[in-house]
Design a protein around this motif. Structure first.
Motif, short mmCIF file in Angstrom:
data_model
loop_
_atom_site.label_atom_id
_atom_site.label_comp_id
_atom_site.label_asym_id
_atom_site.label_seq_id
_atom_site.Cartn_x
_atom_site.Cartn_y
_atom_site.Cartn_z
N ARG A 181 0.82 -1.22 0.00
CA ARG A 181 0.00 0.00 0.00
C ARG A 181 0.85 1.26 0.00
N VAL A 184 2.10 1.84 -3.52
CA VAL A 184 1.02 2.32 -4.39
C VAL A 184 0.74 3.79 -4.11
N SER A 185 0.67 4.14 -2.82
CA SER A 185 0.40 5.53 -2.44
C SER A 185 1.53 6.46 -2.87
N GLY A 188 1.28 7.59 -6.33
CA GLY A 188 0.09 8.34 -6.68
C GLY A 188 -0.99 7.50 -7.33
N ALA A 189 -0.87 6.17 -7.23
CA ALA A 189 -1.87 5.28 -7.80
C ALA A 189 -2.98 5.02 -6.79
N THR A 190 -4.09 4.48 -7.28
CA THR A 190 -5.22 4.19 -6.39
C THR A 190 -5.32 2.72 -6.03
N SER A 191 -4.65 1.85 -6.81
CA SER A 191 -4.71 0.42 -6.53
C SER A 191 -3.44 -0.24 -7.04
N GLU A 192 -3.17 -1.44 -6.52
CA GLU A 192 -1.99 -2.19 -6.94
C GLU A 192 -2.11 -2.59 -8.41
N GLU A 194 -2.98 -0.94 -10.87
CA GLU A 194 -2.52 0.11 -11.78
C GLU A 194 -1.03 0.01 -12.07
N GLU A 236 2.95 14.18 -7.02
CA GLU A 236 2.04 14.71 -8.03
C GLU A 236 2.03 16.23 -8.08
#
Length: 575
Positions: A181, A184-185, A188-192, A194, A236
């Motif tokens: 997690r 992923v964070s 800047g992604a919302t889920s693994e 991606e 970001e």
């Protein structure tokens, strides 16, 4: 095609093949079964039942209920419907191989996982000619192993997703196959999903991605780990985010690199603190050099002026010189406070606790991810703790150097004050214009008052007489009281006020300084004039003690009162 007679060569070959099949099954310790739907005949060998802790003699193999008694009734309730449906589908359309997994009841009350496979033995194009044979294999141990592995994976995944550090795994081509997690964070992604299957070049389409990809390829081709590499990424919003990254190759039993394990610790706060500390150290070094020169100059000036004062009997000059040196120490208080704030932001104990926790759980972690990975994870965490400890030690050294400088100056001040005290007599007093003195204090503190939005009111009543006294020391008292009032006011208050009223009273002059700050209890007020007592984190406990001593040396009185916490304070000086 018409049905063949039972005694045909084809039927005889079939019987021989079936006999060989049953013998082979018996030799391999595998449960065997045969089912003829047209005859409702269900045959099983003894191993079929023995793997269930049962005896074949307890089950008949003739009659309409054989299949239900020897198979269907023994199925686990949760598996019964699906198992029966799958079996019937194959019987109705016996193409290819029949295969299914289900649980059957053991005689001891436990459940045995069965791998059932079967195939059509003959087919004369009529339902009556269908005979299906198959095997049962006990795969309970394999299922339990699969369940244990699944639980270990869940535990491991929970662990890596709970850790604040970035953890990832890449394949031999540098593509991510696991990202926790935090990783992923950080991207800047919302889920693994991606980021799975992508290289750093795809995730960071700039020189940062190229740098990461080149590092990955070097590790995957050469097998050389990268440990504790400080590198920055851009979030970001385009801000730098610093990571302490380690990447380790994963090698299989044949010596081939098949994976790469990575872990990254966010050190942005530490890097920003280091940059601030480096700038602060440079400023402090420059200040210390200036202080050394100033100290030398003041020391020479002090010696010269003290000699002159002793010769002329004017010890007040020596006192003013000592006072000037004391003022030089005020500037260092702000730098010490900045260092203290940097120390408060340090999260060394958290990292140490994490290192100790992982060390204590080394056996459990090794069981989940392997001894080599567990050792690497613990080594990385302990390395982070040592790095933070070194940084904290560097700050502590800077603090000690500053304290040594200040201590040295204070020793000089104490010696010279004692010298003046031992050799001085009653000092002559000079006329002091209190109106002008108060106005000078306001000018000196104007920037602090304006910055904090404090309303500052002065009311000097007409007819205020000129008094005789030590102008510098009296200004020191007023400034000290005003600074205390500024520090006591809560900056979140909408209405912040400090006022000074000076008025004649009989044969004295009364100066009242009032603020709407934090106030204090009666018990605290009784201790304000104890030498060394302070309510400030960085206070020395000498401010109010010295103020009272100065006013009393002018044959005056000094008191400070409050109606309680949150109700402000009133300082009254009578000269």
């Amino acid at each position: 095609m018409q049905n063949q007679p039972l005694n045909t060569p084809q039927q005889e070959n079939l019987s021989k093949d079936l006999a060989k099949y049953k013998a082979l099954i018996k030799a391999s310790n595998t449960g065997a079964w045969e089912y003829s739907p047209s005859k409702k005949f269900f045959w099983c060998n003894s191993i079929y039942f023995s793997m269930l802790g049962r005896n074949i003699d307890d089950y008949g193999t003739q009659g309409d209920n054989d299949l239900e008694l020897a198979w269907y009734d023994l199925l686990h309730p949760d598996d019964r419907e699906n198992a029966a449906e799958t079996f019937n589908e194959y019987i109705n359309n016996p193409v290819g191989q029949y295969e299914n997994y289900f649980r059957m009841s053991h005689a001891d009350g436990s459940w045995v996982w069965i791998w059932s496979r079967g195939r059509l033995l003959n087919n004369d194009d009529t339902q009556e000619g269908i005979v299906v044979i198959g095997t049962h294999v006990d795969i309970t141990w394999h299922k339990q192993a699969e369940e244990a592995i699944l639980q270990e994976r869940i535990l491991l995944r929970t662990l890596i997703d709970s850790l604040p550090d970035v953890i990832f795994v890449k394949d031999a081509e540098g593509r991510k196959i696991i990202a926790n997690r935090a990783d992923v964070s950080a991207m800047g992604a919302t889920s693994e999903a991606e980021v799975i299957g992508k290289t750093d070049i795809e995730l960071y389409p700039n020189e940062i991605g190229l740098r990461g990809f080149e590092d990955d390829m070097s590790i995957l081709k050469q097998g050389t780990a990268i440990l504790n590499k400080e590198e920055f990424f851009l979030d970001e919003d385009g801000r730098k985010r610093w990571m302490l990254t380690s990447k380790i190759p994963v090698i299989d039993d044949n010596g081939k690199i098949i994976r790469m394990l990575g872990i990254g610790h966010n050190i942005t706060a530490r890097k920003e603190s280091e940059e601030t500390l480096n700038k602060l150290n440079q400023d402090l070094y420059a200040q210390s050099e200036e202080l050394k020169v100033l100290n030398q100059q003041l020391t020479r000036q002090k010696e010269q002026e003290l000699e002159k004062a002793i010769a002329q009997g004017k010890f007040e000059i020596a006192s003013e010189v000592l006072h000037d040196i004391g003022n030089a120490l005020v500037g260092f208080g702000s730098y010490l406070n900045r260092i203290n704030r940097s120390l408060e932001l340090n999260n060394l104990e958290t990292i140490k606790s994490l290192a100790v926790f992982l060390k204590s759980q080394e056996v459990a972690i090794a069981g989940a991810i392997g001894p080599q990975k567990a050792g690497a994870l613990i080594t990385l965490t302990e390395g982070l703790a040592h790095t933070h400890a070194d940084n904290q030690q560097e700050i502590a050294v800077s603090m000690r150097e500053l304290l040594n400088i200040i201590t040295h100056i204070q020793e000089i001040l104490n010696i010279q004050r004692q010298f003046v005290k031992d050799h001085g007599g009653p000092q002559s007093r000079k006329p002091v214009n209190l109106d002008s003195l108060i106005d000078n204090c306001r000018s000196m503190l104007f920037a602090s008052l304006d910055k904090k939005g404090i309303q500052f009111n002065i009311n000097v009543q007409p007819g205020l007489p000129i008094i005789k006294g030590d102008h510098t020391k009296l200004m020191q008292v007023i400034l000290n009281v005003l600074k205390n009032s500024i520090e006591a006011i809560n900056m979140d208050m909408p209405d912040k006020k400090i006022s000074i009223v000076a008025r004649p009273q009989a044969d004295k002059v009364e100066i009242t300084i009032t603020d709407n700050g934090e106030g204090f209890t009666e018990e605290t007020g009784k201790r304000f004039f104890e030498r060394g007592f302070t309510t400030k984190k960085t206070g020395t406990g000498l401010g109010l003690y010295n103020c009272k001593s100065i006013i009393e040396s002018h044959d005056g009185t000094f008191e400070i009162t409050s109606e309680g916490p949150g109700l402000g304070a009133v300082t009254t000086i009578r000269l």
